[in-house]
Write a protein that holds these residues in place. Structure first.
Motif, PDB file in Angstrom:
ATOM      1  N   TRP A   1      -0.685  18.195  18.869  1.00 41.03           N
ATOM      2  CA  TRP A   1      -1.787  17.489  18.187  1.00 41.03           C
ATOM      3  C   TRP A   1      -2.671  16.944  19.300  1.00 41.03           C
ATOM      4  N   GLU A   2      -3.949  16.894  19.083  1.00 37.64           N
ATOM      5  CA  GLU A   2      -4.843  16.309  20.082  1.00 37.64           C
ATOM      6  C   GLU A   2      -4.627  14.788  20.063  1.00 37.64           C
ATOM      7  N   THR A   3      -4.163  14.253  21.206  1.00 34.13           N
ATOM      8  CA  THR A   3      -3.836  12.821  21.258  1.00 34.13           C
ATOM      9  C   THR A   3      -4.431  12.172  22.500  1.00 34.13           C
ATOM     10  N   LEU A   4      -4.564  10.864  22.449  1.00 36.84           N
ATOM     11  CA  LEU A   4      -5.111  10.114  23.577  1.00 36.84           C
ATOM     12  C   LEU A   4      -4.215  10.168  24.805  1.00 36.84           C
ATOM     13  N   ASP A   5      -2.897  10.297  24.606  1.00 38.04           N
ATOM     14  CA  ASP A   5      -1.986  10.310  25.754  1.00 38.04           C
ATOM     15  C   ASP A   5      -1.476  11.704  26.109  1.00 38.04           C
ATOM     16  N   GLY A   6      -1.985  12.739  25.420  1.00 36.64           N
ATOM     17  CA  GLY A   6      -1.606  14.114  25.737  1.00 36.64           C
ATOM     18  C   GLY A   6      -0.247  14.532  25.201  1.00 36.64           C
ATOM     19  N   LYS A   7       0.458  13.632  24.520  1.00 35.26           N
ATOM     20  CA  LYS A   7       1.757  13.972  23.927  1.00 35.26           C
ATOM     21  C   LYS A   7       1.521  14.539  22.534  1.00 35.26           C
ATOM     22  N   GLY A   8       2.570  15.126  21.966  1.00 32.86           N
ATOM     23  CA  GLY A   8       2.486  15.614  20.594  1.00 32.86           C
ATOM     24  C   GLY A   8       2.655  14.467  19.611  1.00 32.86           C
TER      25      GLY A   8
ATOM     26  N   ILE B   1       0.826  -1.208   0.000  1.00 31.98           N
ATOM     27  CA  ILE B   1       0.000   0.000   0.000  1.00 31.98           C
ATOM     28  C   ILE B   1       0.863   1.263   0.000  1.00 31.98           C
ATOM     29  N   ILE B   2       2.005   1.195   0.659  1.00 34.48           N
ATOM     30  CA  ILE B   2       2.857   2.380   0.783  1.00 34.48           C
ATOM     31  C   ILE B   2       3.497   2.716  -0.566  1.00 34.48           C
ATOM     32  N   ASP B   3       3.281   3.950  -0.990  1.00 36.01           N
ATOM     33  CA  ASP B   3       3.859   4.473  -2.224  1.00 36.01           C
ATOM     34  C   ASP B   3       4.975   5.440  -1.819  1.00 36.01           C
ATOM     35  N   PRO B   4       6.226   5.143  -2.160  1.00 35.16           N
ATOM     36  CA  PRO B   4       7.341   6.016  -1.752  1.00 35.16           C
ATOM     37  C   PRO B   4       7.182   7.470  -2.183  1.00 35.16           C
ATOM     38  N   ARG B   5       6.388   7.717  -3.229  1.00 29.45           N
ATOM     39  CA  ARG B   5       6.170   9.101  -3.692  1.00 29.45           C
ATOM     40  C   ARG B   5       5.380   9.924  -2.683  1.00 29.45           C
ATOM     41  N   ILE B   6       4.642   9.256  -1.796  1.00 30.13           N
ATOM     42  CA  ILE B   6       3.834   9.989  -0.823  1.00 30.13           C
ATOM     43  C   ILE B   6       4.281   9.703   0.610  1.00 30.13           C
ATOM     44  N   VAL B   7       5.593   9.512   0.743  1.00 37.34           N
ATOM     45  CA  VAL B   7       6.230   9.368   2.047  1.00 37.34           C
ATOM     46  C   VAL B   7       7.237  10.503   2.165  1.00 37.34           C
ATOM     47  N   LYS B   8       7.172  11.213   3.272  1.00 38.27           N
ATOM     48  CA  LYS B   8       8.109  12.319   3.491  1.00 38.27           C
ATOM     49  C   LYS B   8       8.710  12.181   4.879  1.00 38.27           C
ATOM     50  N   THR B   9      10.021  12.016   4.927  1.00 44.52           N
ATOM     51  CA  THR B   9      10.725  11.921   6.206  1.00 44.52           C
ATOM     52  C   THR B   9      11.492  13.221   6.433  1.00 44.52           C
ATOM     53  N   ASN B  10      12.010  13.376   7.629  1.00 44.88           N
ATOM     54  CA  ASN B  10      12.758  14.587   7.992  1.00 44.88           C
ATOM     55  C   ASN B  10      11.930  15.841   7.725  1.00 44.88           C
ATOM     56  N   MET B  11      10.622  15.742   7.985  1.00 47.39           N
ATOM     57  CA  MET B  11       9.722  16.871   7.731  1.00 47.39           C
ATOM     58  C   MET B  11       9.922  17.981   8.749  1.00 47.39           C
ATOM     59  N   ALA B  12       9.976  19.183   8.252  1.00 42.27           N
ATOM     60  CA  ALA B  12       9.982  20.352   9.126  1.00 42.27           C
ATOM     61  C   ALA B  12       8.561  20.908   9.089  1.00 42.27           C
ATOM     62  N   ALA B  13       7.914  20.934  10.235  1.00 44.11           N
ATOM     63  CA  ALA B  13       6.550  21.455  10.330  1.00 44.11           C
ATOM     64  C   ALA B  13       6.338  22.003  11.735  1.00 44.11           C
ATOM     65  N   GLU B  14       5.479  23.011  11.808  1.00 46.00           N
ATOM     66  CA  GLU B  14       5.202  23.649  13.093  1.00 46.00           C
ATOM     67  C   GLU B  14       3.817  23.311  13.630  1.00 46.00           C
ATOM     68  N   SER B  15       2.935  22.823  12.743  1.00 45.68           N
ATOM     69  CA  SER B  15       1.547  22.644  13.155  1.00 45.68           C
ATOM     70  C   SER B  15       0.888  21.511  12.372  1.00 45.68           C
ATOM     71  N   LYS B  16      -0.285  21.117  12.849  1.00 45.66           N
ATOM     72  CA  LYS B  16      -1.104  20.122  12.155  1.00 45.66           C
ATOM     73  C   LYS B  16      -1.417  20.609  10.737  1.00 45.66           C
ATOM     74  N   GLY B  17      -1.802  21.865  10.596  1.00 49.21           N
ATOM     75  CA  GLY B  17      -2.128  22.411   9.283  1.00 49.21           C
ATOM     76  C   GLY B  17      -0.958  22.342   8.322  1.00 49.21           C
ATOM     77  N   ASP B  18       0.230  22.632   8.815  1.00 47.23           N
ATOM     78  CA  ASP B  18       1.439  22.577   7.998  1.00 47.23           C
ATOM     79  C   ASP B  18       1.682  21.143   7.512  1.00 47.23           C
ATOM     80  N   VAL B  19       1.572  20.178   8.415  1.00 49.85           N
ATOM     81  CA  VAL B  19       1.762  18.767   8.059  1.00 49.85           C
ATOM     82  C   VAL B  19       0.733  18.334   7.022  1.00 49.85           C
ATOM     83  N   LEU B  20      -0.536  18.663   7.268  1.00 52.16           N
ATOM     84  CA  LEU B  20      -1.590  18.243   6.340  1.00 52.16           C
ATOM     85  C   LEU B  20      -1.392  18.871   4.959  1.00 52.16           C
ATOM     86  N   ASN B  21      -0.964  20.124   4.910  1.00 48.47           N
ATOM     87  CA  ASN B  21      -0.696  20.765   3.621  1.00 48.47           C
ATOM     88  C   ASN B  21       0.439  20.063   2.870  1.00 48.47           C
ATOM     89  N   GLN B  22       1.509  19.743   3.581  1.00 47.75           N
ATOM     90  CA  GLN B  22       2.644  19.081   2.931  1.00 47.75           C
ATOM     91  C   GLN B  22       2.269  17.693   2.410  1.00 47.75           C
TER      92      GLN B  22
END
Length: 150
Positions: free
Chosen positions: A89-96, A6-27
């Motif tokens: 990020w809103e998480t079940l364990d309160g962590k980011g 299922i994993i397509d390497p074209r839609i995998v991004k590592t070493n991402m620099a992001a500040e927020s949920k919105g930034d991650v979702l946009n990328q």
């Protein structure tokens, strides 16, 4: 169905620099658009946020699985992001969050079935702490795929 097929390497991004949920979702959504999985970034993101209002997608252990069925999906796909730094990020364990698995599925009956299959498949793998550890340490798409082979 195996995660590694299922994993397509074209839609995998590592070493991402992001500040927020919105930034991650946009990328990640931009990757989905560029690879031909979706037809519209803004519409797709709007559908993701609609789902986010129903309940948190941060499952804990620094992982989030945002998703939402959307008419803007042309092909079922899973975009994966691994962040350099934890973000709020809103998480079940309160962590980011440092690892994001974004599902792109259609809003028709077939999309609903695929959605449930993907959630189940990834939930099983993400129940393994070793998989999460390896995912969060991944530096490229190959390492992300290897992380899910456990």
């Amino acid at each position: 169905m195996e995660i590694t097929t299922i994993i397509d390497p074209r839609i995998v991004k590592t070493n991402m620099a992001a500040e927020s949920k919105g930034d991650v979702l946009n990328q990640l959504t931009t990757l989905l658009l560029d690879a031909g999985y979706i037809t519209d970034i803004e519409g797709f993101i709007r559908d993701i946020y609609t789902r986010e209002e129903e309940g948190m997608t941060g499952i804990g252990n620094y992982i989030a699985i945002p998703h939402g069925k959307s008419a803007f999906v042309k092909e079922v796909g899973v975009a994966i992001g691994v962040l350099e730094n934890e973000i709020p990020w809103e998480t079940l364990d309160g962590k980011g969050v440092k690892g994001i698995i974004l599902f792109a599925v259609g809003n028709d009956t077939a999309g609903a079935k695929e959605h449930l299959k993907l959630l189940s498949l990834f939930a099983r793998k993400l129940g393994n702490d070793e998989v999460i550890k390896n995912l969060l340490l991944s530096k490229n798409a190959d390492e992300v795929m290897k992380a899910f082979e456990l």
